[in-house]
Scaffold this active site. Structure first.
Site, PDB file in Angstrom:
ATOM      1  CG  ASP A 102      -0.675  -0.382   2.888  1.00  0.00           C
ATOM      2  OD1 ASP A 102       0.408  -0.912   2.270  1.00  0.00           O
ATOM      3  OD2 ASP A 102      -0.905   0.296   3.716  1.00  0.00           O
ATOM      4  CG  HIS A 103       2.968   2.489   2.634  1.00  0.00           C
ATOM      5  ND1 HIS A 103       3.409   3.272   3.309  1.00  0.00           N
ATOM      6  CD2 HIS A 103       2.758   1.723   2.766  1.00  0.00           C
ATOM      7  CE1 HIS A 103       2.183   3.249   4.082  1.00  0.00           C
ATOM      8  NE2 HIS A 103       2.061   2.122   4.598  1.00  0.00           N
TER       9      HIS A 103
ATOM     10  CG  HIS B  35       5.249  -1.071   9.645  1.00  0.00           C
ATOM     11  ND1 HIS B  35       3.799  -1.423  10.411  1.00  0.00           N
ATOM     12  CD2 HIS B  35       5.347  -1.458   8.726  1.00  0.00           C
ATOM     13  CE1 HIS B  35       3.412  -1.357   9.433  1.00  0.00           C
ATOM     14  NE2 HIS B  35       4.033  -1.482   8.872  1.00  0.00           N
TER      15      HIS B  35
ATOM     16  CG  ASP C  45       2.095   1.667   7.420  1.00  0.00           C
ATOM     17  OD1 ASP C  45       1.862   2.638   7.157  1.00  0.00           O
ATOM     18  OD2 ASP C  45       1.646   0.902   7.357  1.00  0.00           O
TER      19      ASP C  45
ATOM     20  CG  HIS D  36      -2.285   3.331   6.838  1.00  0.00           C
ATOM     21  ND1 HIS D  36      -2.103   2.646   7.714  1.00  0.00           N
ATOM     22  CD2 HIS D  36      -0.918   3.496   5.340  1.00  0.00           C
ATOM     23  CE1 HIS D  36      -0.950   1.341   7.242  1.00  0.00           C
ATOM     24  NE2 HIS D  36      -1.426   1.946   6.183  1.00  0.00           N
TER      25      HIS D  36
HETATM   26 ZN   LIG Z   1       0.663   1.034   5.138  1.00  0.00          ZN
HETATM   27 ZN   LIG Z   2       3.038  -1.219   6.492  1.00  0.00          ZN
END
Ligand SMILES: [Zn+2]
Ligand SMILES: [Zn+2]
Length: 270
Positions: free
Chosen positions: A66-67, A142, A170, A228
């Site tokens: 997602d990044h 993370h 994150d 997020h």
């Molecule tokens: Zn993420």
């Molecule tokens: Zn992540």
């Protein structure tokens, strides 16, 4: 003399009809920097009126999809658009290996240079600077090596106090990261979950809205943006209210919204 962040996506890994994956554009005095690059970033850039050709450097926090799922399409588009100058990209070493795979295995490498610099996700270091800005890495907590970034404006000839933006995503809540960005004007902190779901946050290496607000408070931030978000939350005002109970100057990272840090008054003593 702008210093502002535009939110391209405020979602997390799970797909949601009303959210895009994480990406931000930072405009420092008309120089544009991309921060994370989730799926669909190139079309989101066009939507907010920033030509991808204007991006001077890309800063990636970690290699979760997602990044980074938008990075290869963005690079392909830049090739089609005739980009000739190198593109600076910063991120954990795994991002460099992904770029190598793209350049070597896709059969259609781009003509411009992908100038990748690995970032040590365990160290607070100056990773980039030019005449108007410094960027420091901020180690985060993370499930995979992850770094935040602290963007700090350099003084201008008129001695305006400098402005700053911290990107923290994150991560589990990190008081250490708060200390490293102490006094930041604008802080983005992930708030993937509501505090009622804090066990889920803990298990997945994320923060709740309450925890994000506590970090902003600890850092003495001027303003907090939370984002997020998990796809489970349809009403983001709930998360905003939760954070505001701890840190009143909190706003939701609405997609397409721009958050500006105004030019501060020049110090008459200088
Ligand atoms: Zn993420
Ligand atoms: Zn992540």
């Amino acid at each position: 003399m702008r210093f502002e962040v535009t939110i391209l996506g405020n979602g997390s890994a799970s797909p949601a009809a009303d959210k895009h994956q994480t990406a931000h554009v930072l405009n420092v005095r008309e120089q544009f920097y991309l921060i994370d690059c989730g799926e669909g970033t190139r079309s989101r850039l066009l939507r907010v009126g920033v030509s991808p050709l204007k991006i001077r450097a890309v800063f990636i926090s970690h290699i979760h999809g997602d990044h980074i799922y938008g990075l290869v399409p963005l690079i392909s588009s830049l090739g089609l658009a005739g980009k000739q100058t190198p593109l600076k990209i910063f991120g954990p070493g795994a991002v460099g290996r992904m770029l190598d795979f793209f350049q070597n295995e896709f059969g259609q490498p781009v003509d411009f240079e992908l100038d990748f610099t690995p970032v040590d996700t365990t160290a607070h270091r100056l990773v980039y600077e030019n005449r108007s800005m410094e960027v420091w890495s901020v180690p985060l907590r993370h499930r995979t090596p992850t770094t935040g970034y602290h963007f700090v404006e350099k003084p201008d000839p008129h001695n305006h106090p400098t402005r700053s933006y911290a990107y923290l995503s994150d991560t589990l809540p990190s008081p250490k990261a708060a200390g490293l960005v102490r006094g930041v004007d604008l802080m983005y902190h992930e708030a993937t979950f509501a505090h009622t779901d804090r066990r889920l946050a803990r298990d997945t290496g994320h923060s709740t809205a309450t925890e994000a607000a506590r970090i902003a408070l600890k850092a003495g931030a001027g303003e907090l943006i939370i984002g997020h978000f998990s796809s489970r939350y349809k009403n983001l005002a709930l998360l905003e209210d939760e954070a505001r109970a701890v840190f009143p100057n909190t706003r939701v990272a609405a997609e397409g919204a721009t958050f500006s840090v105004p030019l501060k008054k020049a110090d008459p003593g200088l």
